[in-house]
Design a protein around this motif. Sequence first.
Motif, PDB file in Angstrom:
ATOM      1  N   ILE A  39       0.836  -1.203   0.000  1.00 48.89           N
ATOM      2  CA  ILE A  39       0.000   0.000   0.000  1.00 48.89           C
ATOM      3  C   ILE A  39       0.868   1.250   0.000  1.00 48.89           C
ATOM      4  CG2 ILE A  39      -1.631   1.349   1.384  1.00 48.89           C
ATOM      5  CD1 ILE A  39      -2.893  -1.367   2.187  1.00 48.89           C
ATOM      6  N   ALA A  40       1.921   1.261   0.816  1.00 48.78           N
ATOM      7  CA  ALA A  40       2.831   2.412   0.843  1.00 48.78           C
ATOM      8  C   ALA A  40       3.487   2.597  -0.521  1.00 48.78           C
ATOM      9  CB  ALA A  40       3.894   2.214   1.926  1.00 48.78           C
ATOM     10  N   LEU A  41       3.847   1.506  -1.157  1.00 51.83           N
ATOM     11  CA  LEU A  41       4.456   1.583  -2.484  1.00 51.83           C
ATOM     12  C   LEU A  41       3.477   2.135  -3.512  1.00 51.83           C
ATOM     13  CD1 LEU A  41       7.074   0.886  -3.944  1.00 51.83           C
ATOM     14  CD2 LEU A  41       6.132  -1.363  -4.411  1.00 51.83           C
ATOM     15  N   LEU A  42       2.220   1.705  -3.445  1.00 48.70           N
ATOM     16  CA  LEU A  42       1.208   2.217  -4.364  1.00 48.70           C
ATOM     17  C   LEU A  42       0.930   3.701  -4.132  1.00 48.70           C
ATOM     18  CD1 LEU A  42      -1.304  -0.775  -4.432  1.00 48.70           C
ATOM     19  CD2 LEU A  42       0.250  -0.058  -6.258  1.00 48.70           C
ATOM     20  N   HIS A  43       1.172   4.171  -2.921  1.00 49.08           N
ATOM     21  CA  HIS A  43       1.012   5.593  -2.620  1.00 49.08           C
ATOM     22  C   HIS A  43       2.273   6.378  -2.952  1.00 49.08           C
ATOM     23  CE1 HIS A  43      -2.786   5.730  -0.047  1.00 49.08           C
ATOM     24  NE2 HIS A  43      -2.749   4.551  -0.627  1.00 49.08           N
ATOM     25  N   GLY A  44       3.293   5.695  -3.464  1.00 53.60           N
ATOM     26  CA  GLY A  44       4.521   6.359  -3.878  1.00 53.60           C
ATOM     27  C   GLY A  44       5.551   6.560  -2.784  1.00 53.60           C
ATOM     28  N   ASN A  45       5.373   5.916  -1.644  1.00 45.60           N
ATOM     29  CA  ASN A  45       6.291   6.082  -0.527  1.00 45.60           C
ATOM     30  C   ASN A  45       7.249   4.883  -0.469  1.00 45.60           C
ATOM     31  OD1 ASN A  45       7.570   6.729   1.832  1.00 45.60           O
ATOM     32  ND2 ASN A  45       5.691   7.314   2.901  1.00 45.60           N
ATOM     33  N   LEU A  46       8.319   4.952  -1.250  1.00 50.21           N
ATOM     34  CA  LEU A  46       9.270   3.847  -1.367  1.00 50.21           C
ATOM     35  C   LEU A  46      10.006   3.581  -0.057  1.00 50.21           C
ATOM     36  CD1 LEU A  46      10.637   1.780  -3.234  1.00 50.21           C
ATOM     37  CD2 LEU A  46      12.297   3.550  -3.792  1.00 50.21           C
ATOM     38  N   SER A  47      10.426   4.627   0.640  1.00 48.35           N
ATOM     39  CA  SER A  47      11.191   4.423   1.883  1.00 48.35           C
ATOM     40  C   SER A  47      10.332   3.750   2.953  1.00 48.35           C
ATOM     41  CB  SER A  47      11.760   5.739   2.387  1.00 48.35           C
ATOM     42  OG  SER A  47      10.726   6.639   2.701  1.00 48.35           O
ATOM     43  N   LEU A  48       9.076   4.174   3.098  1.00 49.95           N
ATOM     44  CA  LEU A  48       8.196   3.538   4.078  1.00 49.95           C
ATOM     45  C   LEU A  48       7.920   2.092   3.676  1.00 49.95           C
ATOM     46  CD1 LEU A  48       6.399   3.669   6.591  1.00 49.95           C
ATOM     47  CD2 LEU A  48       4.557   4.509   5.113  1.00 49.95           C
ATOM     48  N   SER A  49       7.745   1.855   2.377  1.00 48.30           N
ATOM     49  CA  SER A  49       7.511   0.502   1.886  1.00 48.30           C
ATOM     50  C   SER A  49       8.666  -0.422   2.263  1.00 48.30           C
ATOM     51  CB  SER A  49       7.311   0.519   0.371  1.00 48.30           C
ATOM     52  OG  SER A  49       7.213  -0.783  -0.137  1.00 48.30           O
ATOM     53  N   LEU A  50       9.873   0.046   2.039  1.00 55.34           N
ATOM     54  CA  LEU A  50      11.047  -0.768   2.383  1.00 55.34           C
ATOM     55  C   LEU A  50      11.183  -0.953   3.894  1.00 55.34           C
ATOM     56  CD1 LEU A  50      13.633   0.611  -0.168  1.00 55.34           C
ATOM     57  CD2 LEU A  50      12.631  -1.671  -0.137  1.00 55.34           C
ATOM     58  N   LYS A  51      10.791   0.062   4.664  1.00 57.37           N
ATOM     59  CA  LYS A  51      10.875  -0.033   6.123  1.00 57.37           C
ATOM     60  C   LYS A  51       9.866  -1.058   6.666  1.00 57.37           C
ATOM     61  CE  LYS A  51      11.644   3.815   8.230  1.00 57.37           C
ATOM     62  NZ  LYS A  51      11.481   5.136   8.860  1.00 57.37           N
ATOM     63  N   LEU A  52       8.669  -1.106   6.046  1.00 56.89           N
ATOM     64  CA  LEU A  52       7.635  -2.014   6.524  1.00 56.89           C
ATOM     65  C   LEU A  52       7.946  -3.466   6.173  1.00 56.89           C
ATOM     66  CD1 LEU A  52       4.479   0.105   5.695  1.00 56.89           C
ATOM     67  CD2 LEU A  52       5.314  -0.503   7.974  1.00 56.89           C
ATOM     68  N   HIS A  53       8.379  -3.708   4.933  1.00 58.43           N
ATOM     69  CA  HIS A  53       8.743  -5.070   4.524  1.00 58.43           C
ATOM     70  C   HIS A  53       9.527  -4.989   3.232  1.00 58.43           C
ATOM     71  CE1 HIS A  53       8.589  -9.352   3.767  1.00 58.43           C
ATOM     72  NE2 HIS A  53       7.990  -9.537   4.927  1.00 58.43           N
ATOM     73  N   TRP A  54      10.686  -5.597   3.197  1.00 58.84           N
ATOM     74  CA  TRP A  54      11.550  -5.515   2.022  1.00 58.84           C
ATOM     75  C   TRP A  54      10.980  -6.253   0.821  1.00 58.84           C
ATOM     76  CZ3 TRP A  54      13.404  -9.862  -0.330  1.00 58.84           C
ATOM     77  CH2 TRP A  54      13.307 -11.047   0.393  1.00 58.84           C
ATOM     78  N   PHE A  55      10.095  -7.225   1.032  1.00 56.86           N
ATOM     79  CA  PHE A  55       9.568  -8.026  -0.077  1.00 56.86           C
ATOM     80  C   PHE A  55       8.328  -7.392  -0.717  1.00 56.86           C
ATOM     81  CE2 PHE A  55       7.749 -11.886  -2.055  1.00 56.86           C
ATOM     82  CZ  PHE A  55       8.852 -12.274  -2.780  1.00 56.86           C
ATOM     83  N   GLY A  56       7.928  -6.219  -0.261  1.00 56.71           N
ATOM     84  CA  GLY A  56       6.753  -5.560  -0.824  1.00 56.71           C
ATOM     85  C   GLY A  56       6.905  -5.247  -2.302  1.00 56.71           C
ATOM     86  N   ILE A  57       8.092  -4.784  -2.699  1.00 56.65           N
ATOM     87  CA  ILE A  57       8.329  -4.424  -4.105  1.00 56.65           C
ATOM     88  C   ILE A  57       8.281  -5.659  -5.005  1.00 56.65           C
ATOM     89  CG2 ILE A  57      10.002  -3.423  -5.724  1.00 56.65           C
ATOM     90  CD1 ILE A  57      10.862  -1.595  -3.365  1.00 56.65           C
TER      91      ILE A  57
END
Length: 91
Positions: A39-57
């Motif tokens: 969800i963070a990645l879809l909102h354009g927040n790459l750093s938060l996405s990586l902080k929450l879980h590295w496998f999100g991308i």
Amino acid sequence: MLASSKNSIHPAAAHLTICPLANMGFNCCPGCGMGRSIIALLHGNLSLSLKLHWFGIPALMILSYRILVLMRLQLITSRINKLQRKEEEDV
């Protein structure tokens, strides 16, 4: 019973989970945070996405690829069915 946990990034945001490890009291789960990461990645927040879980991308890439494959398959199937109906009407 569902466990309630606090988000480490936003401590005020509590949520319920169906994660069996969280429900047993474990704090570390390999899958927890992946949905929030996507969800963070879809909102354009790459750093938060990586902080929450590295496998999100990679997970989002895999899910996107699978959706595209299924959409293409559906399109091909509908075209084939349309051609078959047209042949049946012509006969």
